[in-house]
Design a protein around this motif. Structure first.
Motif, PDB file in Angstrom:
ATOM      1  N   VAL A 149      -2.578  11.902   5.011  1.00  0.00           N
ATOM      2  CA  VAL A 149      -3.431  11.690   3.847  1.00  0.00           C
ATOM      3  C   VAL A 149      -3.466  10.212   3.484  1.00  0.00           C
ATOM      4  CG1 VAL A 149      -3.623  12.108   1.367  1.00  0.00           C
ATOM      5  CG2 VAL A 149      -3.130  13.996   2.912  1.00  0.00           C
ATOM      6  N   PHE A 150      -2.280   9.604   3.494  1.00  0.00           N
ATOM      7  CA  PHE A 150      -2.180   8.173   3.176  1.00  0.00           C
ATOM      8  C   PHE A 150      -2.983   7.352   4.176  1.00  0.00           C
ATOM      9  CE2 PHE A 150       0.164   4.238   4.322  1.00  0.00           C
ATOM     10  CZ  PHE A 150      -0.105   3.505   3.194  1.00  0.00           C
ATOM     11  N   ALA A 164       0.838  -1.203   0.000  1.00  0.00           N
ATOM     12  CA  ALA A 164       0.000   0.000   0.000  1.00  0.00           C
ATOM     13  C   ALA A 164       0.871   1.249   0.000  1.00  0.00           C
ATOM     14  CB  ALA A 164      -0.929  -0.010   1.212  1.00  0.00           C
ATOM     15  N   MET A 165       1.950   1.226   0.807  1.00  0.00           N
ATOM     16  CA  MET A 165       2.836   2.382   0.865  1.00  0.00           C
ATOM     17  C   MET A 165       3.443   2.646  -0.506  1.00  0.00           C
ATOM     18  SD  MET A 165       4.550   1.941   4.693  1.00  0.00           S
ATOM     19  CE  MET A 165       6.057   1.438   3.998  1.00  0.00           C
ATOM     20  N   ALA A 166       3.968   1.573  -1.120  1.00  0.00           N
ATOM     21  CA  ALA A 166       4.611   1.740  -2.428  1.00  0.00           C
ATOM     22  C   ALA A 166       3.586   2.176  -3.476  1.00  0.00           C
ATOM     23  CB  ALA A 166       5.289   0.440  -2.848  1.00  0.00           C
ATOM     24  N   ALA A 167       2.427   1.545  -3.463  1.00  0.00           N
ATOM     25  CA  ALA A 167       1.407   1.867  -4.465  1.00  0.00           C
ATOM     26  C   ALA A 167       0.947   3.312  -4.303  1.00  0.00           C
ATOM     27  CB  ALA A 167       0.222   0.917  -4.341  1.00  0.00           C
ATOM     28  N   TYR A 168       0.874   3.775  -3.060  1.00  0.00           N
ATOM     29  CA  TYR A 168       0.449   5.159  -2.825  1.00  0.00           C
ATOM     30  C   TYR A 168       1.436   6.133  -3.460  1.00  0.00           C
ATOM     31  CZ  TYR A 168      -0.282   9.557  -0.377  1.00  0.00           C
ATOM     32  OH  TYR A 168      -0.481  10.872  -0.091  1.00  0.00           O
ATOM     33  N   LEU A 218     -10.234   4.582   1.671  1.00  0.00           N
ATOM     34  CA  LEU A 218     -10.934   4.593   0.388  1.00  0.00           C
ATOM     35  C   LEU A 218     -10.543   3.393  -0.485  1.00  0.00           C
ATOM     36  CD1 LEU A 218     -10.969   8.375  -0.606  1.00  0.00           C
ATOM     37  CD2 LEU A 218     -12.892   6.942   0.050  1.00  0.00           C
ATOM     38  N   GLY A 219      -9.336   2.893  -0.288  1.00  0.00           N
ATOM     39  CA  GLY A 219      -8.887   1.752  -1.087  1.00  0.00           C
ATOM     40  C   GLY A 219      -9.174   0.423  -0.416  1.00  0.00           C
ATOM     41  N   GLN A 220     -10.086   0.440   0.560  1.00  0.00           N
ATOM     42  CA  GLN A 220     -10.328  -0.745   1.382  1.00  0.00           C
ATOM     43  C   GLN A 220     -10.703  -1.982   0.568  1.00  0.00           C
ATOM     44  OE1 GLN A 220     -13.453  -0.248   4.209  1.00  0.00           O
ATOM     45  NE2 GLN A 220     -12.279  -1.151   5.865  1.00  0.00           N
TER      46      GLN A 220
END
Lengths: 293, 295
Positions: free
Chosen positions: B199-200, B106-110, B207-209
């Motif tokens: 924000v992340f 998730a961190m990388a994709a963000y 929102l990306g749940q």
């Protein structure tokens, strides 16, 4: 700290953990496999460079040839049967016949079991003495047909193929039903006005409209067939006498039983090339055929 | 839909004949579907009731019901196969590797989907390559890597390997999900004084749940069912995940001839799944069809 600096720091901090763990445990060993395949190595004493020697040996090794042939069989036969059955079941069930959700739920289930459980269940079913299949055959008086299914070289690969179909057909049926639900009803109505019959509906509307899902299905089945390991391992370990050997079992045995590290790596590289090749052609060749009405 | 098509088709044959034809067609359809149903269910039913038979009964009759319930099969399977450890280990490997990989991915994709920086595209493709690398390519070098790191035959080693394999698939899927979050929301939050991390954590992740759920389910199932890595990287019985414990139990019968114990072991692992499936069938079928990428 400025916003710019904050962003730069965040970028690095957020990318680093994922990049590190992925590079160390996936990419780096992946590259090493190519390098190892060029050497003769028993895992302890110094390795000797042999160039493409392992690949030449692989091409002449009858067991390796058998393994590749079996992979090809698993690639074609169970894939085709799974596709035909999944399409047939989806077409029959989606119209909402009585009990359609029951059939969906039942057909889907085998996919949830792990390969190991499925392998063990069917090992029992095919077992010569205590097996269900021979029990059924003897029960209806067909004693002559009772066989040690997994012990006969000509039967073992078809038997394992059947298990692959048993596991996958329901899963892909559910995927196809979901895709068929998205086909606009107007298409069938227009076809009906033109006097199309059931087969024409199926061939000219349903198949093109679910082609994207079919493409993914075929790709996944291909990739699964090339990497097939767990099912074969549990049911036969590649036996009898190499009759059901596949590349993955061949690689495993060479590397971790006979300590031919380089030779096993060469088999792994062949698998990679096949996976790469099939991913590429299934995406390239089939993407041209998807139709938008 | 199909029924309507049939009904409105102009009739050249008599009504009765058509009705008879449809009736025969339906019978054929049901025959086929019922056959496959039996093919799916019967082996499972047979497995479960056979696991209550003694070894003697197993060999005496394939069909026969057990004369008395041999509960000790299950006790033997549980003990000999170390299935309790298998269950705990499988849970540990799956949950831990999925949770860590979710966070890393998730961190990388963000960062990759939100912040434009030089090399971002290349890094995304670098992750994407991982989705197409077959696990069997890396298994031999991974063995030596863990040996050199002193992580052979350890929970940490196997968990790290599973985590690493879960990351690229997570980045691949979550990237698409995060792209759909409107950037106006994020900019507004930034103007209101939220930090990039805030924000992340507070906006993008919630929102990306649904993307996170899909990734978690597929990664979980992959780890839960994985055999090859466990077979190579783990030796001690106490570290085996369930599939490996079961495979080892099966392998042990070559010497002992004790098949009842394997029947019981397979039943112990399959029955909880069957029960969960009966309770949650709709969610499971939908969840598994959501993302059909990972093989």
């Amino acid at each position: 700290m400025t916003r710019r600096q904050e962003r730069a720091m965040l970028t690095v901090l957020f990318l680093l953990p994922g990049l590190l763990v992925y590079t160390i445990f996936v990419v780096w060993p992946g590259l090493q496999a190519f390098w190892l395949s060029l050497y003769n190595w028993d895992g302890m004493s110094p390795a000797t460079y042999v160039g493409l020697g392992n690949f030449l040996k692989l091409a002449k090794d009858t067991l390796a040839q058998k393994a590749i042939l079996n992979n090809a069989f698993f690639l074609i036969v169970p894939t085709l049967i799974t596709l035909v059955l999944a399409l047939l079941f989806a077409e029959l069930i989606r119209g909402g016949i009585k009990g359609s959700s029951f059939f969906q739920v039942v057909f889907f289930f085998p996919n949830l079991l792990s390969m190991v459980i499925v392998g063990i269940i069917w090992l029992f079913v095919f077992s010569p003495n205590l097996g269900l299949l021979n029990g059924v055959l003897r029960g209806v008086g067909l004693d002559g047909l009772a066989k040690p299914w997994l012990g006969v070289p000509g039967l073992v690969v078809p038997a394992i193929s059947f298990v692959m179909v048993w596991m996958a057909a329901g899963y892909y049926m559910v995927l196809l039903i979901a895709a068929m639900k998205n086909i606009p009803v107007e298409l069938y109505e227009a076809a009906m006005l033109d006097g199309a019959n059931w087969f024409q509906d199926f061939w000219f509307i349903t198949i093109p409209m679910v082609w994207d899902v079919l493409r993914v299905t075929i790709t996944l089945l291909f990739l699964g067939a090339i990497q097939q390991f767990a099912l074969v391992w549990v049911m036969t370990e590649g036996g009898p006498n190499g009759a059901s050997e596949v590349l993955a079992t061949f690689m495993y045995k060479n590397a971790f039983r006979y300590f031919n590290i380089g030779y096993g790596s060469a088999a792994a590289v062949v698998m990679f090339i096949l996976v790469f090749f099939f991913s590429l052609i299934s995406f390239r060749w089939m993407s041209r055929r998807s139709i938008e009405y | 839909m199909r029924a309507m098509t049939e009904a409105k088709r102009p009739t050249t044959q008599s009504y009765d004949l058509q009705k008879a034809k449809r009736w025969a067609g339906n019978i054929l359809v049901y025959l086929l579907l019922v056959c496959w149903t039996i093919l799916v269910i019967f082996p499972l039913v047979w497995l479960v009731y056979s696991s209550f038979k003694s070894n003697k009964e197993l060999y005496a009759s394939v069909w026969g019901l057990p004369s008395r319930l041999a509960w000790d099969n299950f006790a033997r399977a549980w003990e000999k196969g170390q299935l309790g450890w298998g269950l705990l280990n499988s849970l540990f490997y799956s949950v831990v590797s999925v949770a860590i990989a979710d966070l890393f991915a998730a961190m990388a994709a963000y960062v990759l989907s939100r912040l434009n920086f030089r090399g971002g595209r290349a890094i995304f493709y670098y992750f994407m390559a991982g989705v197409f690398i077959p696990t069997s390519l890396t298994i031999i070098p991974t063995y030596f890597l863990l040996r050199d790191m002193g992580l052979m035959d350890s929970r940490l080693g196997l968990t790290l390997v599973y985590t690493a394999w879960n990351v690229p698939f997570g980045v691949f899927v979550l990237y698409g999900f995060f792209k759909t979050v409107p950037s106006e929301i994020l900019d507004a939050a930034l103007i209101d004084g939220a930090s990039e991390f805030g924000v992340f954590w507070r906006i993008v992740l919630p929102l990306g749940q649904s993307g996170l759920v899909a990734v978690s389910i597929l990664n979980f199932l992959w780890v839960w069912n994985e055999l090859l890595y466990a077979l190579v990287l783990v030796r001690r019985a106490a570290l085996r995940p369930l599939p490996l414990a079961l495979a080892a139990l099966k392998a042990s019968t070559y010497l002992s001839g004790d098949w009842a114990v394997v029947f019981a072991g397979a039943t112990i692992t399959a029955v909880p799944l069957i029960i969960i499936y009966i309770l949650l069938q709709r969610q499971i079928v939908e969840g598994a069809t959501m993302g059909a990428i990972k093989g």
